[in-house]
Design an enzyme around this catalytic site. Structure first.
Site, PDB file in Angstrom:
ATOM      1  N   ARG A  69      78.522  29.562  21.405  1.00  0.00           N
ATOM      2  CA  ARG A  69      78.355  30.386  22.606  1.00  0.00           C
ATOM      3  C   ARG A  69      77.206  29.844  23.441  1.00  0.00           C
ATOM      4  O   ARG A  69      76.373  29.062  22.969  1.00  0.00           O
ATOM      5  CB  ARG A  69      78.069  31.842  22.224  1.00  0.00           C
ATOM      6  CG  ARG A  69      76.789  32.018  21.458  1.00  0.00           C
ATOM      7  CD  ARG A  69      76.290  33.446  21.421  1.00  0.00           C
ATOM      8  NE  ARG A  69      75.156  33.561  20.503  1.00  0.00           N
ATOM      9  CZ  ARG A  69      73.917  33.192  20.771  1.00  0.00           C
ATOM     10  NH1 ARG A  69      73.627  32.642  21.944  1.00  0.00           N
ATOM     11  NH2 ARG A  69      72.955  33.337  19.871  1.00  0.00           N
ATOM     12  N   GLY A  70      77.140  30.304  24.687  1.00  0.00           N
ATOM     13  CA  GLY A  70      76.007  29.941  25.512  1.00  0.00           C
ATOM     14  C   GLY A  70      74.748  30.663  25.067  1.00  0.00           C
ATOM     15  O   GLY A  70      74.796  31.641  24.320  1.00  0.00           O
ATOM     16  N   ILE A  73      68.759  31.750  20.703  1.00  0.00           N
ATOM     17  CA  ILE A  73      68.881  32.451  19.430  1.00  0.00           C
ATOM     18  C   ILE A  73      68.863  33.968  19.630  1.00  0.00           C
ATOM     19  O   ILE A  73      68.195  34.491  20.519  1.00  0.00           O
ATOM     20  CB  ILE A  73      67.751  32.019  18.461  1.00  0.00           C
ATOM     21  CG1 ILE A  73      68.055  32.471  17.023  1.00  0.00           C
ATOM     22  CG2 ILE A  73      66.390  32.538  18.936  1.00  0.00           C
ATOM     23  CD1 ILE A  73      67.155  31.815  15.982  1.00  0.00           C
ATOM     24  N   THR A  74      69.632  34.677  18.808  1.00  0.00           N
ATOM     25  CA  THR A  74      69.580  36.132  18.774  1.00  0.00           C
ATOM     26  C   THR A  74      69.832  36.602  17.352  1.00  0.00           C
ATOM     27  O   THR A  74      70.079  35.792  16.454  1.00  0.00           O
ATOM     28  CB  THR A  74      70.566  36.775  19.762  1.00  0.00           C
ATOM     29  OG1 THR A  74      70.223  38.169  19.906  1.00  0.00           O
ATOM     30  CG2 THR A  74      72.002  36.655  19.284  1.00  0.00           C
ATOM     31  N   TYR A  75      69.754  37.905  17.172  1.00  0.00           N
ATOM     32  CA  TYR A  75      69.948  38.510  15.855  1.00  0.00           C
ATOM     33  C   TYR A  75      71.071  39.529  15.921  1.00  0.00           C
ATOM     34  O   TYR A  75      71.211  40.275  16.895  1.00  0.00           O
ATOM     35  CB  TYR A  75      68.659  39.200  15.388  1.00  0.00           C
ATOM     36  CG  TYR A  75      68.836  40.050  14.152  1.00  0.00           C
ATOM     37  CD1 TYR A  75      68.987  39.459  12.895  1.00  0.00           C
ATOM     38  CD2 TYR A  75      68.883  41.441  14.241  1.00  0.00           C
ATOM     39  CE1 TYR A  75      69.180  40.239  11.766  1.00  0.00           C
ATOM     40  CE2 TYR A  75      69.066  42.224  13.117  1.00  0.00           C
ATOM     41  CZ  TYR A  75      69.218  41.613  11.882  1.00  0.00           C
ATOM     42  OH  TYR A  75      69.412  42.384  10.762  1.00  0.00           O
ATOM     43  N   SER A 141      72.267  41.805  24.630  1.00  0.00           N
ATOM     44  CA  SER A 141      72.297  40.357  24.834  1.00  0.00           C
ATOM     45  C   SER A 141      73.725  39.907  25.113  1.00  0.00           C
ATOM     46  O   SER A 141      74.685  40.518  24.637  1.00  0.00           O
ATOM     47  CB  SER A 141      71.754  39.640  23.596  1.00  0.00           C
ATOM     48  OG  SER A 141      70.443  40.076  23.289  1.00  0.00           O
ATOM     49  N   GLY A 143      76.444  36.371  25.562  1.00  0.00           N
ATOM     50  CA  GLY A 143      76.704  34.950  25.384  1.00  0.00           C
ATOM     51  C   GLY A 143      78.198  34.711  25.372  1.00  0.00           C
ATOM     52  O   GLY A 143      78.929  35.408  24.660  1.00  0.00           O
ATOM     53  N   CYS A 172      66.605  35.271  22.662  1.00  0.00           N
ATOM     54  CA  CYS A 172      67.245  34.606  23.800  1.00  0.00           C
ATOM     55  C   CYS A 172      66.337  33.542  24.418  1.00  0.00           C
ATOM     56  O   CYS A 172      66.508  33.156  25.579  1.00  0.00           O
ATOM     57  CB  CYS A 172      67.688  35.608  24.848  1.00  0.00           C
ATOM     58  SG  CYS A 172      68.789  36.884  24.179  1.00  0.00           S
TER      59      CYS A 172
END
Length: 218
Positions: A69-70, A73-75, A141, A143, A172
């Site tokens: 994905r665009g 980093i995320t959780y 968020s 993506g 992000c």
């Protein structure tokens, strides 16, 4: 008929759903209905295609998955409503709808803004940082990945979850970005994914102008 199929998938491992999204996108044709997948994931960090390793500040026992994905980093964790949008953008354009990738991002942001408004909460997007915010804190968020004019991935809306793992990353890619969740603004009994997800879907359905919907449980 412009149909939208909604799949309620419960709690599923991230990588399993990711690969299913890829397979769906690769094998769909011009007659395949668009779909929304509603899911929660067990704890996982996902690194976007533009992700930089330095945004993982403190390695933990939570797995890190490099994804397509665009974004950065995320959780993901239980209590976060993930909504994946598998949309044929080319077909929407052929139907006379002027829908670009940016328009799809805007539609996702607006369905969250409208959902928050349903609870009397003012949320807003930022033009330079996709997602939805409340008083500078990020609650959702975004993506996406577009392949041959068709989207997959989507949004992650913090509803009622443990936000602690976000402290181990620059969410992000933004150092010091504070995260928030719906539970911080309404009664915990109302901040439940199964109550929030129908609102997200309804707003997305209306924004993009679908005229039929089918809901499938797993």
């Amino acid at each position: 008929m412009n149909q939208l199929i909604v799949r309620q998938l419960g709690v599923q491992p991230y990588e399993e759903i990711w690969h299913q999204m890829q397979d769906f996108t690769d094998n769909r044709n011009e007659n395949t209905a668009d779909e929304i997948w509603l899911v929660q994931h067990p704890s996982v960090f996902t690194q976007g295609s533009a992700g930089k390793p330095e945004h993982l500040l403190n390695p933990t026992n939570i797995p890190v998955v490099q994804t397509d994905r665009g974004g950065q980093i995320t959780y993901h964790g239980e209590g976060q409503q993930v909504m994946y949008v598998l949309i044929d953008i080319k077909r929407l354009k052929a139907q006379g709808k002027d829908v670009s990738v940016r328009d799809l991002v805007t539609a996702l942001e607006q369905c969250v803004v409208k959902t928050l408004a349903d609870y009397g909460i003012e949320g807003y997007p930022k033009p330079d940082a996709p997602g939805v915010y409340i008083n500078g804190k990020k609650i959702c968020s975004l993506g996406l990945r577009i392949r041959q004019g068709r989207s997959f991935h989507g949004l992650a809306f913090n509803v009622n979850m443990d936000l602690t793992p976000f402290r181990n990353i620059n969410p992000c890619g933004y150092a010091g970005l504070e995260m928030t969740q719906l539970k911080d603004y309404i009664a915990e009994s109302e901040a439940q994914c199964d109550l929030v997800s129908p609102k997200l879907v309804a707003h997305f359905y209306n924004i993009l102008g679908y005229n039929a919907q089918q809901i499938i449980n797993k």
